[in-house]
Design an enzyme around this catalytic site. Sequence first.
Site, PDB file in Angstrom:
ATOM      1  CB  ALA A   1      -0.934  -0.002   1.207  1.00 36.80           C
ATOM      2  CD  GLU A   2      -1.941   4.236  -1.740  1.00 38.50           C
ATOM      3  OE1 GLU A   2      -3.009   4.847  -1.881  1.00 38.50           O
ATOM      4  OE2 GLU A   2      -1.816   3.015  -1.953  1.00 38.50           O
ATOM      5  N   PRO A   3       1.207   4.086   1.520  1.00 35.50           N
ATOM      6  CG  PRO A   3      -0.160   3.724   3.382  1.00 35.50           C
ATOM      7  CD  PRO A   3      -0.131   3.592   1.892  1.00 35.50           C
ATOM      8  N   GLY A   4       3.435   2.912   2.656  1.00 32.15           N
ATOM      9  CA  GLY A   4       4.682   2.290   3.104  1.00 32.15           C
ATOM     10  C   GLY A   4       4.590   0.845   3.503  1.00 32.15           C
TER      11      GLY A   4
END
Length: 667
Positions: A343-346
Amino acid sequence: MSQHPALPYLRLSEKGKVVTAAEAVRLIRDGDTVATGGFVGIGFAEEIAIALEAYYLERESEAAQPQGKARNLTLVYAAGQGDGGDRGLNHLAHHGLVKRVVGGHWGLAPKLQRMAIANEIEAYNLPQGVITHLFRDIAAQRPAHITRIGVGTFVDPRNGGGKLNSRTTEDLVELIRLGGRECLLYKTFPINIGIIRATTGDPDGNLTMEKEALTLEALAIAMAAHNSGGLVIAQVERVAESGSLNPRQVKIPGILVDAVVVAKPENHWQTFGTQYNPAFSGEIRVRATSLPPLPMSERKIIARRAAFELKANSVVNLGIGMPEGIAGIANEEKIIDLITLTAEPGVIGGIPASGIDFGAAINTQAVIDQPYQFDFYDGGGLDAAFLGLAQVDRAGNLNVSKFGPKLAGAGGFINISQNAKEVVFVGTFGAGKLRIAATDGKLTILDDCKAKKFVEAVEHVTFSGAYATTRGQHVLYVTERCVFALRPNGLELIEVAPGIDIERDILARMDFKPLIPHDPVLMDARIFREGVMDLRNDLVGIPLDQRFTYDRQQDLFFVNFERFAVRTSDDIKAIDKAAESKLAPLGHRVYAIVNYDNFSISPELLDEYSAMVHSLTDRFYSGVSRYTTSGFLRIKLGEALQNRGVAPHIFESADQAKSDWRKCSPR
């Protein structure tokens, strides 16, 4: 660069850096540029946002307005920060408090969104990953961030440069050429106040994040504000003694932090939906099998079809909303261990959370800072991305960011969709109420959507079909009733659900006619049946071309159809082509032994399959022995072969089949 006037006081204070939220927000001045960290509710400093709102409203009501109060702020943030109601950045949506907003996603802050739509504030929407990288560039005092992210979308200056209303006039994005390629230049600017969050702080400002679900862009924001001569305000859950924090766990060093605020417990939840889940912070692992299966619905049908695009050992991104269901399908089909979800937040690995917890995950392999995750994405690290489908046009352009008066924003969509090797957009065929029934491997539309998603031209270009075509990107658009693929000259209808009428259920509900091959294939019937689809076997099964082996010494041709499934006419054609490619070059007939153990075939395909076998026998075989332990398959396949004039006998074991070959062998 000017230095914040409070810095000398803060850095010489004998009390350390621990202050109240009310004291902290008084450091924010008229016209400051404020950067906030967070993803939905994860890592957002709710206590400080509440205090800033209260301070502004309190001072706004005073008769005499002292100079220097917090007002006319420029707000900068990467990911959406809010709950779609009152929390998060919604606290800052007051006339006079905010003058300009540069945000990556607007959908979770409807109060700010309304101000932008009403032309009350200057408003920009830039890609989420670009903003996280801007923080690092600001920290390094670079004049700009240069990238290809956003080319061809609404962020491109030729399409508006990310401006959201007529009040917004300054150009933050420029089109340039480097090495003959079009790029976008995003201007940097000083950050006066950085507002971040951690778990534990000490009086020196050192911060650890042991109970946070994500680390996000907190370090980048802190460096950007510090190196701009600004202040960094950090919200924490607790304060430790100076020197007691493990330096390996310190995510933000104290030299970057100016004020530490201890939040009330109710304002420091791990997400806006969960007070604390130790699995989100990696404290414990939970059994993935405890997750309930998705009920049969259009959401499950779409997620199932999309899951057919998963490949073993691939790295995948799942967007919010409809794509979240793919994680559930991967878990149901027991293939979650064969892929790496991100997922893009890490988040890397594990199973992403959904709803208001989105961004968190359980059983992760790693959690890295958000700017580094977007480095990975921008550089082509994703094998596949599964993203929401809201509005599509004949050129394959997709809009998920703006619909009339509704402003959602792009978030990380542009970064992710532009650079994944394959991108699969998933969503219902239309917008509005939809009732379906899935029985006997077929789909029935009981009550159809009223609004169209497939339109002549999208309102906002969040994904550029033309740009994807120039890159040779594989792009699919998956709905509950059909699948489209992006071609150089537009969308092509490539699959249709069993039970769906193309003219009535598809073409009549589109504003344009897509490219249509003579015979679009049927979507796999397993998608529309209860029970698991056995996707694990599909992912780890032997590739078709490796199922055919010629033993030159014995002049024997082995066909291994163990655990192979024939579900479409295309499967039959592929078998015929693969066998011919092995046999034709030999120049003579060979004896074949075929393993049908755990072989499966759709009943309606038996006649077509036996015709293909008859053709192979006539052209290439001197004789054939077949075997399977399944009595049912021996009967059904034997009958079909007999009807085609092919020797129907199928043995029960490999030894019996080989014994038959030896009897027939002239040696």
